[in-house]
Motif scaffolding. Structure first.
Motif, PDB file in Angstrom:
ATOM      1  N   THR A 190       0.740  -1.227   0.110  1.00 48.02           N
ATOM      2  CA  THR A 190      -0.125  -0.104   0.103  1.00 48.02           C
ATOM      3  C   THR A 190       0.864   1.339   0.040  1.00 48.02           C
ATOM      4  O   THR A 190       0.759   2.129  -0.842  1.00 48.02           O
ATOM      5  CB  THR A 190      -0.969  -0.004   1.248  1.00 48.02           C
ATOM      6  N   LEU A 191       1.853   1.340   0.820  1.00 47.42           N
ATOM      7  CA  LEU A 191       2.813   2.403   0.844  1.00 47.42           C
ATOM      8  C   LEU A 191       3.696   2.543  -0.719  1.00 47.42           C
ATOM      9  O   LEU A 191       3.729   3.983  -0.827  1.00 47.42           O
ATOM     10  CB  LEU A 191       3.762   2.320   2.133  1.00 47.42           C
ATOM     11  N   VAL A 192       4.074   1.563  -1.104  1.00 47.64           N
ATOM     12  CA  VAL A 192       4.853   1.727  -2.201  1.00 47.64           C
ATOM     13  C   VAL A 192       3.910   2.270  -3.522  1.00 47.64           C
ATOM     14  O   VAL A 192       4.268   3.020  -4.098  1.00 47.64           O
ATOM     15  CB  VAL A 192       5.370   0.359  -2.464  1.00 47.64           C
ATOM     16  N   TRP A 193       2.802   1.558  -3.507  1.00 47.03           N
ATOM     17  CA  TRP A 193       1.804   1.955  -4.614  1.00 47.03           C
ATOM     18  C   TRP A 193       1.311   3.544  -4.240  1.00 47.03           C
ATOM     19  O   TRP A 193       1.418   4.206  -5.215  1.00 47.03           O
ATOM     20  CB  TRP A 193       0.693   1.019  -4.490  1.00 47.03           C
ATOM     21  N   GLY A 194       1.108   3.722  -3.102  1.00 48.24           N
ATOM     22  CA  GLY A 194       0.542   5.121  -2.745  1.00 48.24           C
ATOM     23  C   GLY A 194       1.782   6.045  -3.041  1.00 48.24           C
ATOM     24  O   GLY A 194       1.417   7.308  -3.481  1.00 48.24           O
ATOM     25  N   GLY A 195       2.798   5.756  -2.709  1.00 46.06           N
ATOM     26  CA  GLY A 195       4.044   6.718  -2.952  1.00 46.06           C
ATOM     27  C   GLY A 195       4.316   6.844  -4.610  1.00 46.06           C
ATOM     28  O   GLY A 195       4.539   8.316  -5.025  1.00 46.06           O
ATOM     29  N   ILE A 196       4.176   5.783  -5.330  1.00 44.46           N
ATOM     30  CA  ILE A 196       4.309   5.882  -6.714  1.00 44.46           C
ATOM     31  C   ILE A 196       2.984   6.851  -7.366  1.00 44.46           C
ATOM     32  O   ILE A 196       3.539   7.670  -8.180  1.00 44.46           O
ATOM     33  CB  ILE A 196       4.136   4.462  -7.409  1.00 44.46           C
ATOM     34  N   GLU A 197       1.915   6.743  -6.947  1.00 47.01           N
ATOM     35  CA  GLU A 197       0.607   7.438  -7.520  1.00 47.01           C
ATOM     36  C   GLU A 197       1.174   8.956  -6.767  1.00 47.01           C
ATOM     37  O   GLU A 197       0.709   9.971  -7.676  1.00 47.01           O
ATOM     38  CB  GLU A 197      -0.490   7.232  -6.634  1.00 47.01           C
ATOM     39  N   ALA A 198       1.691   9.012  -5.573  1.00 55.05           N
ATOM     40  CA  ALA A 198       1.751  10.604  -5.207  1.00 55.05           C
ATOM     41  C   ALA A 198       2.870  10.985  -6.238  1.00 55.05           C
ATOM     42  O   ALA A 198       2.994  12.508  -6.377  1.00 55.05           O
ATOM     43  CB  ALA A 198       2.481  10.613  -3.528  1.00 55.05           C
ATOM     44  N   CYS A 199       4.015  10.446  -6.593  1.00 56.91           N
ATOM     45  CA  CYS A 199       5.014  11.143  -7.247  1.00 56.91           C
ATOM     46  C   CYS A 199       4.371  11.363  -8.906  1.00 56.91           C
ATOM     47  O   CYS A 199       4.654  12.408  -9.370  1.00 56.91           O
ATOM     48  CB  CYS A 199       6.025  10.130  -7.577  1.00 56.91           C
ATOM     49  N   ARG A 200       3.240  10.578  -9.205  1.00 57.25           N
ATOM     50  CA  ARG A 200       2.634  10.908 -10.613  1.00 57.25           C
ATOM     51  C   ARG A 200       1.736  11.997 -10.589  1.00 57.25           C
ATOM     52  O   ARG A 200       1.171  12.405 -11.412  1.00 57.25           O
ATOM     53  CB  ARG A 200       2.104   9.588 -10.875  1.00 57.25           C
ATOM     54  N   GLY A 201       1.390  12.371  -9.372  1.00 56.36           N
ATOM     55  CA  GLY A 201       0.358  13.303  -9.002  1.00 56.36           C
ATOM     56  C   GLY A 201      -1.168  12.646  -9.162  1.00 56.36           C
ATOM     57  O   GLY A 201      -2.010  13.133  -9.425  1.00 56.36           O
ATOM     58  N   THR A 202      -1.314  11.197  -9.185  1.00 57.20           N
ATOM     59  CA  THR A 202      -2.655  10.694  -9.276  1.00 57.20           C
ATOM     60  C   THR A 202      -3.110   9.982  -7.927  1.00 57.20           C
ATOM     61  O   THR A 202      -4.215   9.277  -8.083  1.00 57.20           O
ATOM     62  CB  THR A 202      -2.506   9.470 -10.355  1.00 57.20           C
ATOM     63  N   LEU A 203      -2.493  10.622  -6.858  1.00 58.33           N
ATOM     64  CA  LEU A 203      -2.871   9.861  -5.532  1.00 58.33           C
ATOM     65  C   LEU A 203      -4.494  10.603  -5.262  1.00 58.33           C
ATOM     66  O   LEU A 203      -4.614  11.520  -5.284  1.00 58.33           O
ATOM     67  CB  LEU A 203      -2.013  10.222  -4.475  1.00 58.33           C
ATOM     68  N   GLY A 204      -5.534   9.703  -4.945  1.00 65.71           N
ATOM     69  CA  GLY A 204      -6.824  10.088  -4.706  1.00 65.71           C
ATOM     70  C   GLY A 204      -6.888  10.415  -3.066  1.00 65.71           C
ATOM     71  O   GLY A 204      -5.884  10.452  -2.479  1.00 65.71           O
ATOM     72  N   LEU A 205      -7.987  10.905  -2.730  1.00 65.23           N
ATOM     73  CA  LEU A 205      -8.318  11.400  -1.337  1.00 65.23           C
ATOM     74  C   LEU A 205      -9.163  10.271  -0.654  1.00 65.23           C
ATOM     75  O   LEU A 205      -9.968   9.260  -1.376  1.00 65.23           O
ATOM     76  CB  LEU A 205      -8.834  12.586  -1.504  1.00 65.23           C
ATOM     77  N   SER A 206      -9.081  10.382   0.407  1.00 60.04           N
ATOM     78  CA  SER A 206      -9.992   9.380   1.410  1.00 60.04           C
ATOM     79  C   SER A 206     -11.558   9.723   1.238  1.00 60.04           C
ATOM     80  O   SER A 206     -11.639  11.017   0.828  1.00 60.04           O
ATOM     81  CB  SER A 206      -9.530   9.597   2.955  1.00 60.04           C
ATOM     82  N   PRO A 207     -12.256   8.711   0.777  1.00 56.86           N
ATOM     83  CA  PRO A 207     -13.726   9.015   0.903  1.00 56.86           C
ATOM     84  C   PRO A 207     -14.197  10.087   2.015  1.00 56.86           C
ATOM     85  O   PRO A 207     -15.041  10.423   1.851  1.00 56.86           O
ATOM     86  CB  PRO A 207     -14.305   7.754   0.995  1.00 56.86           C
ATOM     87  N   HIS A 208     -13.601   9.906   3.089  1.00 54.00           N
ATOM     88  CA  HIS A 208     -14.039  10.978   4.185  1.00 54.00           C
ATOM     89  C   HIS A 208     -13.354  12.282   4.321  1.00 54.00           C
ATOM     90  O   HIS A 208     -13.133  12.969   5.425  1.00 54.00           O
ATOM     91  CB  HIS A 208     -13.849  10.135   5.439  1.00 54.00           C
ATOM     92  N   ALA A 209     -12.442  12.610   3.424  1.00 56.06           N
ATOM     93  CA  ALA A 209     -11.648  13.620   3.244  1.00 56.06           C
ATOM     94  C   ALA A 209     -12.393  14.883   3.461  1.00 56.06           C
ATOM     95  O   ALA A 209     -13.500  15.203   3.177  1.00 56.06           O
ATOM     96  CB  ALA A 209     -10.821  13.789   2.027  1.00 56.06           C
ATOM     97  N   GLY A 210     -11.782  15.923   4.333  1.00 53.21           N
ATOM     98  CA  GLY A 210     -12.600  17.111   4.687  1.00 53.21           C
ATOM     99  C   GLY A 210     -13.479  17.187   5.835  1.00 53.21           C
ATOM    100  O   GLY A 210     -13.989  18.182   5.990  1.00 53.21           O
ATOM    101  N   SER A 211     -13.744  15.964   6.520  1.00 54.94           N
ATOM    102  CA  SER A 211     -14.838  16.036   7.417  1.00 54.94           C
ATOM    103  C   SER A 211     -14.060  16.352   8.866  1.00 54.94           C
ATOM    104  O   SER A 211     -14.285  15.416  10.027  1.00 54.94           O
ATOM    105  CB  SER A 211     -15.491  14.568   7.583  1.00 54.94           C
TER     106      SER A 211
END
Length: 672
Positions: A190-211
């Motif tokens: 999960t961390l490796v895949w998330g880091g790759i997406e963050a570098c690409r700028g495609t990392l999504g947000l939590s469904p509960h983001a902003g609450s």
């Protein structure tokens, strides 16, 4: 001859398994492939609730302090680095186990040793309570009908873990290995895949983001008014459980395969580094995906109860309801169920060390049928059940109680290590040795100061939230250990024989009866050579017997070797027979020997002398095993056997108490 039925023994064998002989102890040692997951379960499982508690605490002030969560994580990792580095020295210098307790007792004196021991016992009990309670919460969140039974589920988990550990350390380590390795692999992916997406700028947000809540929302305003510094201190305290697993490794070095100290150090470094990297990764991705665990309602459900941090990160990366997010939550639940296994490995070793030192009852120093300290396991399970029941499995309250004892132990231990290296530096002759000890002393000094500051911080921030309970419990246990230690010291001084003490004149044995009465043969049962034993030997020698011998059982933990040496040195005029007990039991070998003795001499009655000392109060009897009393009960069932208890009054010197006799009807004429 009457054989006693043993239904309880049969049930015990079915539940726990067949006993292991002492020569199998080496096979119970843990290789690194089992030791890493077994001991890392405590620290790695904290990833399932420590980030949640940090984010939930920071959420009390709204979004303002949430950005500080990675810095809180860095502070926690910094503390972990200090603790791991300092405890590598503890393992190197004290490979016999006992951890900070042994360090404190050896270098700071018995009072500090008892304080460290009391804090360690509290740590282990709360480790089990925290892990089992959070596991119950996860299960209740996944299966709604079970949510009201969180406390009951936590208590059931504790009982199951106790049963698994009673079957043996190696078996429990095998059971936890696969789930822990799987959980680590899922987080890593999960961390490796998330880091790759963050570098690409495609990392999504939590469904509960902003609450996020507004300041003061969901919590009393008085709590928010304490200020950002107090909130950060409490968030820091909530993340420190990831550090606590260090104590389990340093306390249980003897369970590793040789070379024990080296393997324990490797396991400690691997566990610490792995947990630190994963913890920082979780905190960074939690910020990047805007994870929220506010106590406010969101779309009809409490967010903090619906999806924990690991679940929200997995949903942001792989999608809500994805297989990976479901597997992450399921495996986190399983690892939490077994995280307390480290405490079930560590506390029994600690209680054995405390018992051998005379700080708690000696019964905790004996290994059970499966080569584990069964009484320590049962004590831990019982105390953890009480804590869970008393707190209602409230994880936040338990963490506030938990972390104070952990850092009290660490601080005392490192202060002891500083004094240890100071002594070594003072007597070292070679320049290289002095330089090495100076470096290690500097590490211990830095660790002592830093850990003392952490202890002061967590105690101040959490005092009214539950830390005072832990401090009170540690003080109570310290007082109890002090009383027990003084009691054993008094008993030892009254019962022990001086090295050159005159044993007096040995009585001349009376001739065997020749008037037609059944001849008798005498046996004196011994566990150690002390004043009550000498009294029993003299009483037996003064009675008419065809033969007389002393019998002792050699177990793995007994002092029979010392007894044999003293027996020869003091020239005691009757033979000593030593029976080997490969299963560390006293009752069964003595019972078998007496029965075989009666078969060898079927026409002779057997008189068994059992020395005992009389205690003054009921509570003092708890301090002793009373194994020879159980032998008395067993031998009473046999024909042609008379049991004579030879009492020694502790309140007098050689008190002339009458000999209590228990005689079967077939040999009543033998009673005095």
């Amino acid at each position: 001859m009457i054989r006693v039925s043993r239904p309880l023994a049969s049930v015990k064998r079915i539940v726990i398994g067949r006993p292991f002989s002492s020569d199998r102890l080496a096979r119970q040692r843990l290789p690194k492939r089992f030791a890493v997951p077994s001991f890392a379960a405590d620290t790695v499982s904290a990833l399932a609730y420590a980030p949640d508690e940090i984010i939930l605490t920071l959420g009390l002030s709204g979004i303002g302090l949430f950005a500080w969560s990675p810095w809180v994580g860095i502070a926690v990792v910094f503390v972990m680095a200090i603790v791991v580095t300092a405890h590598l020295n503890v393992i190197e210098e004290y490979p016999g186990g006992g951890s900070d307790f042994v360090v404190a007792r050896t270098n700071l004196g018995p009072n500090a040793g008892r304080l460290a021991g009391a804090a360690l016992v509290t740590d282990y009990v709360l480790t089990v309570a925290v892990a089992s309670s959070q596991a119950g919460a996860y299960i209740g969140g996944a299966i709604s009908p079970l949510a009201p039974f969180q406390t009951g589920m936590a208590m059931a988990i504790i009982a199951l873990l106790a049963l698994v550990n009673l079957r043996g350390a190696r078996e429990s380590a095998r059971l936890v290995s696969l789930p822990v390795y799987t959980f680590i692999a899922l987080i890593t992916i999960t961390l490796v895949w998330g880091g790759i997406e963050a570098c690409r700028g495609t990392l999504g947000l939590s469904p509960h983001a902003g609450s996020y809540p507004e300041p003061g929302e969901g919590e009393p305003v008085a709590l928010t008014a304490l200020g950002g510094a107090l909130v950060l201190a409490r968030a820091f305290s909530s993340g420190l459980p990831v550090v606590s697993g260090v104590k389990a490794i340093t306390n249980t070095v003897p369970v590793f395969r040789p070379p024990k100290a080296r393997n324990a150090c490797i396991t400690l470094v691997i566990s610490g580094a792995m947990t630190a990297v994963l913890f920082l990764g979780v905190m960074l991705l939690a910020l990047a995906t805007r994870v929220s665990l506010s106590p406010r309602e969101a779309e009809g459900a409490r967010v903090s109860e619906a999806t924990p941090v690991l679940g929200q990160i997995a949903e942001a990366i792989f999608g809500a309801g994805s297989l990976m997010s479901l597997a992450m939550l399921a495996m986190a639940t399983l690892v939490l169920c077994i995280a307390a296994n480290t405490a079930f490995t560590g506390l029994p070793v600690l209680t054995a060390a405390l018992a051998r030192t005379g700080y708690i009852p000696r019964v905790f120093a004996s290994r059970g049928d499966r080569l584990v300290y069964s009484n320590g396991i049962l004590l831990l399970a019982g105390l953890a059940e009480i804590v869970v029941l008393a707190t209602g499995a409230n994880i936040t309250l338990l963490i506030h109680m938990y972390i104070v004892g952990v850092f009290m132990t660490f601080t005392i231990g490192q202060l002891g290590m500083f004094r240890h290296y100071t002594k070594k530096h003072r007597v070292a002759v070679r320049l290289k040795e002095r330089q090495r000890f100076a470096r290690k002393r500097a590490v211990s000094l830095v660790a002592t100061v830093c850990l003392a500051l952490v202890l002061l911080t967590v105690a101040t921030a959490n005092f009214l939230l539950g830390a005072w309970v832990t401090l009170a419990a540690v003080a109570f246990m310290w007082a109890a250990m002090t009383i027990i230690s003084r009691y054993y010291s008094r008993i030892f001084s009254k019962l022990a024989l001086g090295h050159d003490e005159d044993l007096g004149r040995w009585p001349i044995a009376a001739p065997a009866p020749l008037d037609g009465k059944d001849p008798t043969r005498g046996i004196v049962l011994l566990t150690q050579l002390n004043r009550p034993a000498i009294r029993a030997i003299k009483d037996a020698m003064a009675s008419p017997h065809l033969s007389l011998q002393a019998v002792a059982v050699k177990t793995n933990d007994s002092a029979i070797d010392t007894l044999s040496t003293e027996w020869l040195r003091r020239k005691i005029p009757i033979p000593l027979r030593v029976i080997n007990s490969p299963y560390r039991a006293l009752l069964a070998p003595l019972d078998d020997y007496v029965r075989s003795f009666t078969r060898t001499y079927p026409r002779d009655a057997v008189v068994v002398y059992i020395p005992e000392f009389l205690v003054g109060h009921w509570w003092e009897s708890i301090m002793h095993n009373h194994v020879l009393r159980r032998v008395t009960t067993r031998l009473e069932k046999y024909e042609c056997v008379t049991v004579r208890r030879v009492p020694w009054d502790l309140d007098g010197s050689e008190h002339e108490a009458s000999i209590a006799s228990y005689t079967n009807p077939a040999v009543k004429e033998l009673a005095p």
